[in-house]
Design a protein around this motif. Structure first.
Motif, PDB file in Angstrom:
ATOM      1  N   GLU A 195     -20.142   4.580  49.535  1.00 50.69           N
ATOM      2  CA  GLU A 195     -19.140   5.609  49.806  1.00 50.69           C
ATOM      3  C   GLU A 195     -18.728   5.664  51.267  1.00 50.69           C
ATOM      4  O   GLU A 195     -17.666   6.223  51.596  1.00 50.69           O
ATOM      5  CB  GLU A 195     -19.658   6.984  49.368  1.00 50.69           C
ATOM      6  CG  GLU A 195     -19.883   7.140  47.870  1.00 50.69           C
ATOM      7  CD  GLU A 195     -21.223   6.558  47.413  1.00 50.69           C
ATOM      8  OE1 GLU A 195     -21.997   6.074  48.276  1.00 50.69           O
ATOM      9  OE2 GLU A 195     -21.485   6.590  46.200  1.00 50.69           O
ATOM     10  N   ASP A 196     -19.547   5.103  52.164  1.00 44.38           N
ATOM     11  CA  ASP A 196     -19.234   5.117  53.590  1.00 44.38           C
ATOM     12  C   ASP A 196     -19.027   3.701  54.129  1.00 44.38           C
ATOM     13  O   ASP A 196     -19.210   3.444  55.312  1.00 44.38           O
ATOM     14  CB  ASP A 196     -20.344   5.818  54.377  1.00 44.38           C
ATOM     15  CG  ASP A 196     -21.704   5.137  54.208  1.00 44.38           C
ATOM     16  OD1 ASP A 196     -21.835   4.271  53.322  1.00 44.38           O
ATOM     17  OD2 ASP A 196     -22.636   5.479  54.963  1.00 44.38           O
ATOM     18  N   LYS A 197     -18.612   2.793  53.258  1.00 49.00           N
ATOM     19  CA  LYS A 197     -18.426   1.395  53.654  1.00 49.00           C
ATOM     20  C   LYS A 197     -16.953   0.998  53.588  1.00 49.00           C
ATOM     21  O   LYS A 197     -16.116   1.717  53.052  1.00 49.00           O
ATOM     22  CB  LYS A 197     -19.250   0.464  52.758  1.00 49.00           C
ATOM     23  CG  LYS A 197     -20.746   0.759  52.752  1.00 49.00           C
ATOM     24  CD  LYS A 197     -21.379   0.596  54.110  1.00 49.00           C
ATOM     25  CE  LYS A 197     -22.910   0.698  54.066  1.00 49.00           C
ATOM     26  NZ  LYS A 197     -23.418   1.980  53.565  1.00 49.00           N
ATOM     27  N   ILE A 198     -16.664  -0.173  54.136  1.00 50.78           N
ATOM     28  CA  ILE A 198     -15.312  -0.714  54.237  1.00 50.78           C
ATOM     29  C   ILE A 198     -15.329  -2.138  53.704  1.00 50.78           C
ATOM     30  O   ILE A 198     -16.307  -2.868  53.916  1.00 50.78           O
ATOM     31  CB  ILE A 198     -14.853  -0.720  55.717  1.00 50.78           C
ATOM     32  CG1 ILE A 198     -14.823   0.695  56.278  1.00 50.78           C
ATOM     33  CG2 ILE A 198     -13.491  -1.401  55.889  1.00 50.78           C
ATOM     34  CD1 ILE A 198     -14.844   0.732  57.803  1.00 50.78           C
ATOM     35  N   ILE A 199     -14.270  -2.548  53.023  1.00 51.84           N
ATOM     36  CA  ILE A 199     -14.101  -3.957  52.663  1.00 51.84           C
ATOM     37  C   ILE A 199     -13.062  -4.572  53.587  1.00 51.84           C
ATOM     38  O   ILE A 199     -11.963  -4.021  53.763  1.00 51.84           O
ATOM     39  CB  ILE A 199     -13.684  -4.122  51.194  1.00 51.84           C
ATOM     40  CG1 ILE A 199     -14.900  -3.917  50.284  1.00 51.84           C
ATOM     41  CG2 ILE A 199     -13.079  -5.510  50.943  1.00 51.84           C
ATOM     42  CD1 ILE A 199     -14.661  -4.168  48.829  1.00 51.84           C
ATOM     43  N   VAL A 200     -13.417  -5.707  54.178  1.00 52.93           N
ATOM     44  CA  VAL A 200     -12.485  -6.506  54.972  1.00 52.93           C
ATOM     45  C   VAL A 200     -12.247  -7.791  54.204  1.00 52.93           C
ATOM     46  O   VAL A 200     -13.199  -8.425  53.737  1.00 52.93           O
ATOM     47  CB  VAL A 200     -13.038  -6.788  56.382  1.00 52.93           C
ATOM     48  CG1 VAL A 200     -12.047  -7.596  57.194  1.00 52.93           C
ATOM     49  CG2 VAL A 200     -13.348  -5.481  57.091  1.00 52.93           C
ATOM     50  N   PHE A 201     -10.989  -8.196  54.077  1.00 50.86           N
ATOM     51  CA  PHE A 201     -10.601  -9.127  53.037  1.00 50.86           C
ATOM     52  C   PHE A 201      -9.522 -10.063  53.553  1.00 50.86           C
ATOM     53  O   PHE A 201      -8.682  -9.663  54.364  1.00 50.86           O
ATOM     54  CB  PHE A 201     -10.081  -8.273  51.864  1.00 50.86           C
ATOM     55  CG  PHE A 201      -9.769  -8.981  50.596  1.00 50.86           C
ATOM     56  CD1 PHE A 201     -10.652  -9.887  50.036  1.00 50.86           C
ATOM     57  CD2 PHE A 201      -8.585  -8.722  49.926  1.00 50.86           C
ATOM     58  CE1 PHE A 201     -10.365 -10.503  48.842  1.00 50.86           C
ATOM     59  CE2 PHE A 201      -8.289  -9.327  48.734  1.00 50.86           C
ATOM     60  CZ  PHE A 201      -9.177 -10.231  48.193  1.00 50.86           C
ATOM     61  N   SER A 202      -9.529 -11.303  53.087  1.00 51.35           N
ATOM     62  CA  SER A 202      -8.505 -12.252  53.530  1.00 51.35           C
ATOM     63  C   SER A 202      -7.308 -12.327  52.602  1.00 51.35           C
ATOM     64  O   SER A 202      -6.254 -12.814  52.993  1.00 51.35           O
ATOM     65  CB  SER A 202      -9.110 -13.653  53.660  1.00 51.35           C
ATOM     66  OG  SER A 202      -9.469 -14.165  52.381  1.00 51.35           O
ATOM     67  N   GLY A 203      -7.459 -11.855  51.361  1.00 51.62           N
ATOM     68  CA  GLY A 203      -6.442 -12.096  50.347  1.00 51.62           C
ATOM     69  C   GLY A 203      -5.475 -10.950  50.127  1.00 51.62           C
ATOM     70  O   GLY A 203      -5.590  -9.866  50.718  1.00 51.62           O
ATOM     71  N   ARG A 204      -4.514 -11.201  49.247  1.00 55.66           N
ATOM     72  CA  ARG A 204      -3.548 -10.191  48.864  1.00 55.66           C
ATOM     73  C   ARG A 204      -4.260  -9.037  48.164  1.00 55.66           C
ATOM     74  O   ARG A 204      -5.133  -9.244  47.333  1.00 55.66           O
ATOM     75  CB  ARG A 204      -2.511 -10.815  47.921  1.00 55.66           C
ATOM     76  CG  ARG A 204      -1.386  -9.877  47.502  1.00 55.66           C
ATOM     77  CD  ARG A 204      -0.385 -10.573  46.597  1.00 55.66           C
ATOM     78  NE  ARG A 204      -0.940 -10.854  45.275  1.00 55.66           N
ATOM     79  CZ  ARG A 204      -1.352 -12.031  44.857  1.00 55.66           C
ATOM     80  NH1 ARG A 204      -1.313 -13.084  45.655  1.00 55.66           N
ATOM     81  NH2 ARG A 204      -1.829 -12.203  43.633  1.00 55.66           N
ATOM     82  N   ILE A 209      -7.396  -5.815  42.538  1.00 56.47           N
ATOM     83  CA  ILE A 209      -8.346  -5.677  43.649  1.00 56.47           C
ATOM     84  C   ILE A 209      -8.537  -4.204  43.979  1.00 56.47           C
ATOM     85  O   ILE A 209      -9.666  -3.725  44.176  1.00 56.47           O
ATOM     86  CB  ILE A 209      -7.856  -6.453  44.891  1.00 56.47           C
ATOM     87  CG1 ILE A 209      -7.892  -7.972  44.640  1.00 56.47           C
ATOM     88  CG2 ILE A 209      -8.699  -6.089  46.115  1.00 56.47           C
ATOM     89  CD1 ILE A 209      -9.268  -8.565  44.522  1.00 56.47           C
ATOM     90  N   LEU A 210      -7.429  -3.463  44.018  1.00 52.62           N
ATOM     91  CA  LEU A 210      -7.512  -2.049  44.373  1.00 52.62           C
ATOM     92  C   LEU A 210      -8.347  -1.282  43.360  1.00 52.62           C
ATOM     93  O   LEU A 210      -9.177  -0.437  43.725  1.00 52.62           O
ATOM     94  CB  LEU A 210      -6.101  -1.475  44.477  1.00 52.62           C
ATOM     95  CG  LEU A 210      -5.894  -0.170  45.265  1.00 52.62           C
ATOM     96  CD1 LEU A 210      -6.357   1.035  44.490  1.00 52.62           C
ATOM     97  CD2 LEU A 210      -6.568  -0.239  46.624  1.00 52.62           C
ATOM     98  N   ALA A 226      -1.002  -9.115  52.442  1.00 53.95           N
ATOM     99  CA  ALA A 226      -0.166  -7.989  52.029  1.00 53.95           C
ATOM    100  C   ALA A 226      -0.728  -7.267  50.814  1.00 53.95           C
ATOM    101  O   ALA A 226      -1.407  -7.875  49.994  1.00 53.95           O
ATOM    102  CB  ALA A 226       1.232  -8.503  51.693  1.00 53.95           C
ATOM    103  N   PRO A 227      -0.418  -5.998  50.654  1.00 49.83           N
ATOM    104  CA  PRO A 227      -0.662  -5.312  49.389  1.00 49.83           C
ATOM    105  C   PRO A 227       0.573  -5.419  48.492  1.00 49.83           C
ATOM    106  O   PRO A 227       1.674  -5.705  48.970  1.00 49.83           O
ATOM    107  CB  PRO A 227      -0.890  -3.861  49.819  1.00 49.83           C
ATOM    108  CG  PRO A 227       0.028  -3.704  50.994  1.00 49.83           C
ATOM    109  CD  PRO A 227       0.053  -5.049  51.690  1.00 49.83           C
ATOM    110  N   THR A 228       0.393  -5.167  47.206  1.00 50.87           N
ATOM    111  CA  THR A 228       1.533  -5.046  46.308  1.00 50.87           C
ATOM    112  C   THR A 228       1.951  -3.579  46.228  1.00 50.87           C
ATOM    113  O   THR A 228       1.192  -2.681  46.604  1.00 50.87           O
ATOM    114  CB  THR A 228       1.195  -5.558  44.899  1.00 50.87           C
ATOM    115  OG1 THR A 228       0.212  -4.687  44.304  1.00 50.87           O
ATOM    116  CG2 THR A 228       0.647  -6.982  44.945  1.00 50.87           C
ATOM    117  N   ASP A 229       3.156  -3.359  45.693  1.00 51.05           N
ATOM    118  CA  ASP A 229       3.627  -1.980  45.601  1.00 51.05           C
ATOM    119  C   ASP A 229       2.766  -1.152  44.650  1.00 51.05           C
ATOM    120  O   ASP A 229       2.477   0.020  44.912  1.00 51.05           O
ATOM    121  CB  ASP A 229       5.091  -1.935  45.189  1.00 51.05           C
ATOM    122  CG  ASP A 229       5.339  -2.403  43.756  1.00 51.05           C
ATOM    123  OD1 ASP A 229       4.586  -3.272  43.274  1.00 51.05           O
ATOM    124  OD2 ASP A 229       6.283  -1.897  43.119  1.00 51.05           O
TER     125      ASP A 229
END
Length: 262
Positions: A195-204, A209-210, A226-229
């Protein structure tokens, strides 16, 4: 040098008018079939490493495994590309696993396509965490530094589990979904709080994914891409901060900007 994640192949390299025979390092790809409680469940195409983490993380992100006590037994037959997983309790019937249906997103009247299992266990993320621009830049630099297979082959995605100050876990895979699932699998095995962590990611950052991130309860995802709409819409409704195109001094903050100290 080649290892089980890469192989060297003879190729012809072209540079302008010059061609030459020159072996090249290429990322490996392999199928992994998950048998769940004795029945064939799904086959994932992946990089042949960290297969325990991948299989368990996949089941976590699908809502089948939630706590370590849910897992009874795991047996990996790496040469055959098979992993046998037994759960402590019966799980969702296979016939429903990939069935699509239309639902109203988060009760707000928007119609979106989901896999039926995506509707299970998805709730608003309320993690109380913040991150500065400098910390975001540092984590992206760490992601790039750790991506050794990408540096030699150009054929993988990377994902890191982080606090604002440091990267705790990192995995690469040919599939961006797989890289994230490997993080989830290792976190599951180590019983980490997310709950207090972050994901760092190379991909779309796609809707799939969300939704994976939402099910696990991680409040921030940072990507070089990029994210998608639809991902942005879902993130807005589920309380997730999405940061995209994080490269050097540039980045875009798409949702829930209150978690970013500007």
């Amino acid at each position: 040098m080649p290892d089980k994640k890469t192989t060297r192949l003879p190729i012809i390299k072209i540079n302008g008018n010059i061609s030459q025979n020159d072996p090249d390092l290429v990322v490996r790809e392999t199928p992994l079939t998950i048998f769940l409680n004795g029945a064939e469940f799904v086959t994932l195409v992946c990089s042949p490493a960290n297969l325990y983490e991948l299989a368990l993380g996949f089941l976590c992100s699908e809502g089948i495994l939630q706590h370590k006590k849910d897992l009874k037994k795991v047996a990996l037959e790496e040469e055959k590309g098979i992993i046998q997983i037994e759960t402590a309790k019966p799980v969702i019937e296979e016939e429903y696993f990939m069935r699509r249906y239309i639902t109203s997103c988060c009760g707000k009247g928007r119609s979106s396509f989901y896999f039926i299992n995506d509707a299970r266990g998805t709730k608003t993320v309320t993690g109380n965490i913040s991150i500065s621009i400098k910390e975001i830049k540092n984590l992206i630099m760490e992601l790039e530094t750790r991506a050794k297979i990408f540096q030699t082959t150009g054929g993988t995605h990377g994902a890191g589990l982080c606090t604002p100050k440091e990267m705790l876990l990192f995995f690469e895979d040919i599939g961006r979904h797989n890289a994230v699932d490997k993080l989830f699998g290792r976190s599951f095995l180590d019983e980490l709080q997310l709950e207090d962590k972050i994901i760092v990611f190379s991909g779309r950052v796609s809707s799939e994914i969300l939704i994976k991130v939402a099910k696990i309860g991680i409040p921030i995802i940072i990507s070089r891409s990029a994210p998608t709409d639809l991902a942005v819409k879902i993130a807005t409704e589920l309380g997730i901060t999405v940061i995209g195109f994080a490269r050097g001094d540039r980045m875009n903050i798409y949702t829930h900007t209150n978690r970013v100290k500007i």
